[in-house]
Design a protein around this motif. Sequence first.
Motif, PDB file in Angstrom:
ATOM      1  N   MET A  83      12.755  31.758  36.512  1.00 21.49           N
ATOM      2  CA  MET A  83      13.897  32.101  35.665  1.00 21.49           C
ATOM      3  C   MET A  83      14.388  33.497  36.020  1.00 21.49           C
ATOM      4  SD  MET A  83      15.800  31.167  33.003  1.00 21.49           S
ATOM      5  CE  MET A  83      14.906  29.949  32.082  1.00 21.49           C
ATOM      6  N   ASP A  84      15.636  33.571  36.528  1.00 14.73           N
ATOM      7  CA  ASP A  84      16.280  34.877  36.701  1.00 14.73           C
ATOM      8  C   ASP A  84      16.560  35.448  35.317  1.00 14.73           C
ATOM      9  OD1 ASP A  84      16.536  34.989  39.479  1.00 14.73           O
ATOM     10  OD2 ASP A  84      18.527  34.099  39.479  1.00 14.73           O
ATOM     11  N   VAL A  85      16.261  36.704  35.144  1.00 13.43           N
ATOM     12  CA  VAL A  85      16.685  37.443  33.953  1.00 13.43           C
ATOM     13  C   VAL A  85      17.603  38.530  34.494  1.00 13.43           C
ATOM     14  CG1 VAL A  85      15.978  38.823  31.982  1.00 13.43           C
ATOM     15  CG2 VAL A  85      14.509  36.955  32.778  1.00 13.43           C
ATOM     16  N   ALA A  86      18.916  38.365  34.268  1.00  9.46           N
ATOM     17  CA  ALA A  86      19.928  39.234  34.882  1.00  9.46           C
ATOM     18  C   ALA A  86      20.589  40.092  33.811  1.00  9.46           C
ATOM     19  CB  ALA A  86      20.957  38.400  35.613  1.00  9.46           C
ATOM     20  N   TYR A  87      20.360  41.407  33.891  1.00 12.88           N
ATOM     21  CA  TYR A  87      20.979  42.350  32.961  1.00 12.88           C
ATOM     22  C   TYR A  87      22.300  42.823  33.558  1.00 12.88           C
ATOM     23  CZ  TYR A  87      21.998  46.546  30.351  1.00 12.88           C
ATOM     24  OH  TYR A  87      22.650  47.490  29.603  1.00 12.88           O
ATOM     25  N   CYS A  88      23.405  42.577  32.833  1.00  8.68           N
ATOM     26  CA  CYS A  88      24.735  42.937  33.336  1.00  8.68           C
ATOM     27  C   CYS A  88      24.982  44.441  33.148  1.00  8.68           C
ATOM     28  CB  CYS A  88      25.810  42.141  32.594  1.00  8.68           C
ATOM     29  SG  CYS A  88      27.473  42.436  33.235  1.00  8.68           S
ATOM     30  N   LEU A  89      25.183  45.149  34.238  1.00  9.23           N
ATOM     31  CA  LEU A  89      25.505  46.580  34.188  1.00  9.23           C
ATOM     32  C   LEU A  89      26.970  46.788  33.825  1.00  9.23           C
ATOM     33  CD1 LEU A  89      23.617  47.650  37.424  1.00  9.23           C
ATOM     34  CD2 LEU A  89      22.889  48.013  35.052  1.00  9.23           C
ATOM     35  N   ASN A  90      27.853  46.032  34.476  1.00 12.77           N
ATOM     36  CA  ASN A  90      29.281  46.103  34.158  1.00 12.77           C
ATOM     37  C   ASN A  90      30.024  44.952  34.803  1.00 12.77           C
ATOM     38  OD1 ASN A  90      29.957  46.806  36.886  1.00 12.77           O
ATOM     39  ND2 ASN A  90      29.450  48.913  36.444  1.00 12.77           N
ATOM     40  N   THR A  91      31.204  44.694  34.283  1.00  9.12           N
ATOM     41  CA  THR A  91      32.127  43.725  34.855  1.00  9.12           C
ATOM     42  C   THR A  91      33.514  44.345  34.775  1.00  9.12           C
ATOM     43  OG1 THR A  91      30.778  41.856  34.150  1.00  9.12           O
ATOM     44  CG2 THR A  91      33.072  41.402  34.690  1.00  9.12           C
ATOM     45  N   LEU A  92      34.113  44.587  35.928  1.00 14.19           N
ATOM     46  CA  LEU A  92      35.420  45.236  35.989  1.00 14.19           C
ATOM     47  C   LEU A  92      36.467  44.304  36.571  1.00 14.19           C
ATOM     48  CD1 LEU A  92      34.375  48.707  37.452  1.00 14.19           C
ATOM     49  CD2 LEU A  92      35.012  48.215  35.096  1.00 14.19           C
ATOM     50  N   GLU A  93      37.648  44.320  35.966  1.00 15.29           N
ATOM     51  CA  GLU A  93      38.807  43.628  36.538  1.00 15.29           C
ATOM     52  C   GLU A  93      39.674  44.694  37.186  1.00 15.29           C
ATOM     53  OE1 GLU A  93      42.934  41.415  35.225  1.00 15.29           O
ATOM     54  OE2 GLU A  93      41.334  41.581  33.741  1.00 15.29           O
ATOM     55  N   LYS A  94      39.955  44.504  38.480  1.00 14.35           N
ATOM     56  CA  LYS A  94      40.803  45.433  39.223  1.00 14.35           C
ATOM     57  C   LYS A  94      41.882  44.616  39.925  1.00 14.35           C
ATOM     58  CE  LYS A  94      36.612  47.658  40.693  1.00 14.35           C
ATOM     59  NZ  LYS A  94      35.870  48.190  41.824  1.00 14.35           N
ATOM     60  N   GLY A  95      43.145  44.938  39.646  1.00  9.53           N
ATOM     61  CA  GLY A  95      44.188  44.162  40.285  1.00  9.53           C
ATOM     62  C   GLY A  95      45.526  44.869  40.333  1.00  9.53           C
ATOM     63  N   LYS A  96      46.430  44.297  41.134  1.00 12.80           N
ATOM     64  CA  LYS A  96      47.799  44.808  41.188  1.00 12.80           C
ATOM     65  C   LYS A  96      48.727  43.688  41.640  1.00 12.80           C
ATOM     66  CE  LYS A  96      47.208  46.788  45.777  1.00 12.80           C
ATOM     67  NZ  LYS A  96      47.316  47.960  46.604  1.00 12.80           N
ATOM     68  N   ALA A  97      49.944  43.770  41.183  1.00 11.10           N
ATOM     69  CA  ALA A  97      50.958  42.779  41.549  1.00 11.10           C
ATOM     70  C   ALA A  97      52.329  43.435  41.539  1.00 11.10           C
ATOM     71  CB  ALA A  97      50.932  41.608  40.571  1.00 11.10           C
ATOM     72  N   LEU A  98      53.194  42.946  42.404  1.00 10.47           N
ATOM     73  CA  LEU A  98      54.584  43.396  42.455  1.00 10.47           C
ATOM     74  C   LEU A  98      55.438  42.257  41.902  1.00 10.47           C
ATOM     75  CD1 LEU A  98      56.805  45.388  43.320  1.00 10.47           C
ATOM     76  CD2 LEU A  98      56.755  44.298  45.582  1.00 10.47           C
ATOM     77  N   ALA A  99      56.176  42.540  40.829  1.00 10.86           N
ATOM     78  CA  ALA A  99      57.023  41.528  40.191  1.00 10.86           C
ATOM     79  C   ALA A  99      58.362  41.439  40.909  1.00 10.86           C
ATOM     80  CB  ALA A  99      57.231  41.863  38.720  1.00 10.86           C
ATOM     81  N   GLU A 100      59.040  40.292  40.721  1.00 12.12           N
ATOM     82  CA  GLU A 100      60.330  40.042  41.361  1.00 12.12           C
ATOM     83  C   GLU A 100      61.374  41.080  40.979  1.00 12.12           C
ATOM     84  OE1 GLU A 100      61.841  36.268  40.014  1.00 12.12           O
ATOM     85  OE2 GLU A 100      61.533  36.806  37.929  1.00 12.12           O
ATOM     86  N   VAL A 101      61.207  41.740  39.827  1.00 13.73           N
ATOM     87  CA  VAL A 101      62.178  42.740  39.381  1.00 13.73           C
ATOM     88  C   VAL A 101      61.878  44.115  39.965  1.00 13.73           C
ATOM     89  CG1 VAL A 101      62.763  41.523  37.250  1.00 13.73           C
ATOM     90  CG2 VAL A 101      60.851  43.150  37.277  1.00 13.73           C
ATOM     91  N   GLY A 102      60.864  44.197  40.850  1.00 11.40           N
ATOM     92  CA  GLY A 102      60.541  45.460  41.501  1.00 11.40           C
ATOM     93  C   GLY A 102      59.501  46.292  40.763  1.00 11.40           C
ATOM     94  N   ALA A 103      59.016  45.822  39.647  1.00 12.06           N
ATOM     95  CA  ALA A 103      58.025  46.574  38.873  1.00 12.06           C
ATOM     96  C   ALA A 103      56.621  46.307  39.417  1.00 12.06           C
ATOM     97  CB  ALA A 103      58.091  46.182  37.399  1.00 12.06           C
ATOM     98  N   ASN A 104      55.805  47.358  39.456  1.00 13.59           N
ATOM     99  CA  ASN A 104      54.394  47.245  39.838  1.00 13.59           C
ATOM    100  C   ASN A 104      53.547  47.125  38.585  1.00 13.59           C
ATOM    101  OD1 ASN A 104      54.280  47.444  42.755  1.00 13.59           O
ATOM    102  ND2 ASN A 104      55.041  49.534  42.498  1.00 13.59           N
ATOM    103  N   PHE A 105      52.590  46.200  38.608  1.00 14.99           N
ATOM    104  CA  PHE A 105      51.642  46.044  37.516  1.00 14.99           C
ATOM    105  C   PHE A 105      50.250  46.256  38.071  1.00 14.99           C
ATOM    106  CE2 PHE A 105      55.351  43.741  36.166  1.00 14.99           C
ATOM    107  CZ  PHE A 105      55.411  43.952  34.786  1.00 14.99           C
ATOM    108  N   THR A 106      49.438  47.012  37.350  1.00 15.10           N
ATOM    109  CA  THR A 106      48.054  47.234  37.765  1.00 15.10           C
ATOM    110  C   THR A 106      47.134  47.016  36.569  1.00 15.10           C
ATOM    111  OG1 THR A 106      48.133  49.605  37.261  1.00 15.10           O
ATOM    112  CG2 THR A 106      48.683  48.942  39.510  1.00 15.10           C
TER     113      THR A 106
END
Length: 169
Positions: A83-106
């Motif tokens: 049995m793995d016992v896995a302690y989660c240190l962190n979970t990060l969401e990192k992202g970016k997108a360029l919208a059709e209207v020219g706006a950047n989202f991160t």
Amino acid sequence: MYGFSGNIRRIYGNGLIVGLDAGFESGSSRIHIEGINGHKVSSTYYFSADGTTRLVSSFLNFFPHGGIKLNFSKVNFDLIGGMDVAYCLNTLEKGKALAEVGANFTTWVERKTVGTDFRPRIQIAAHYQKMCIYLGYSHGLVNYRAGYIGGENECYSRIFRMGIGYQIL
């Protein structure tokens, strides 16, 4: 996913194996972004977009295990389970997108939803002298989306492992 670990184990005369593996692992998943949904005070909006986001999780992992060693002339095999016992240190969401209207989202957001995951695991290893290769599979028992409202709310870890090892002593 990548990781590193060390283990100690005892192999008895009849081939019985008892051991403990401890290490660090980090896994990620990537999603392509095709659109941005949002809302203002009295309206909602949608923009077509192009980008990616990544969910990266880091764990300290402990794997108490038992099994059997099968001895052949030059190559030996270990069949183990535990049995793995896995302690989660962190979970990060990192992202970016360029919208059709020219706006950047991160995004750069902490998404940790569990403290510890328990994962039944099986593994086979082939040993030649001091080197080995191994394959394993574990399936988490903890729902990473428990308590969410709306949509599909079941998400369990499923980890296929393969790696190499070297015996120091």
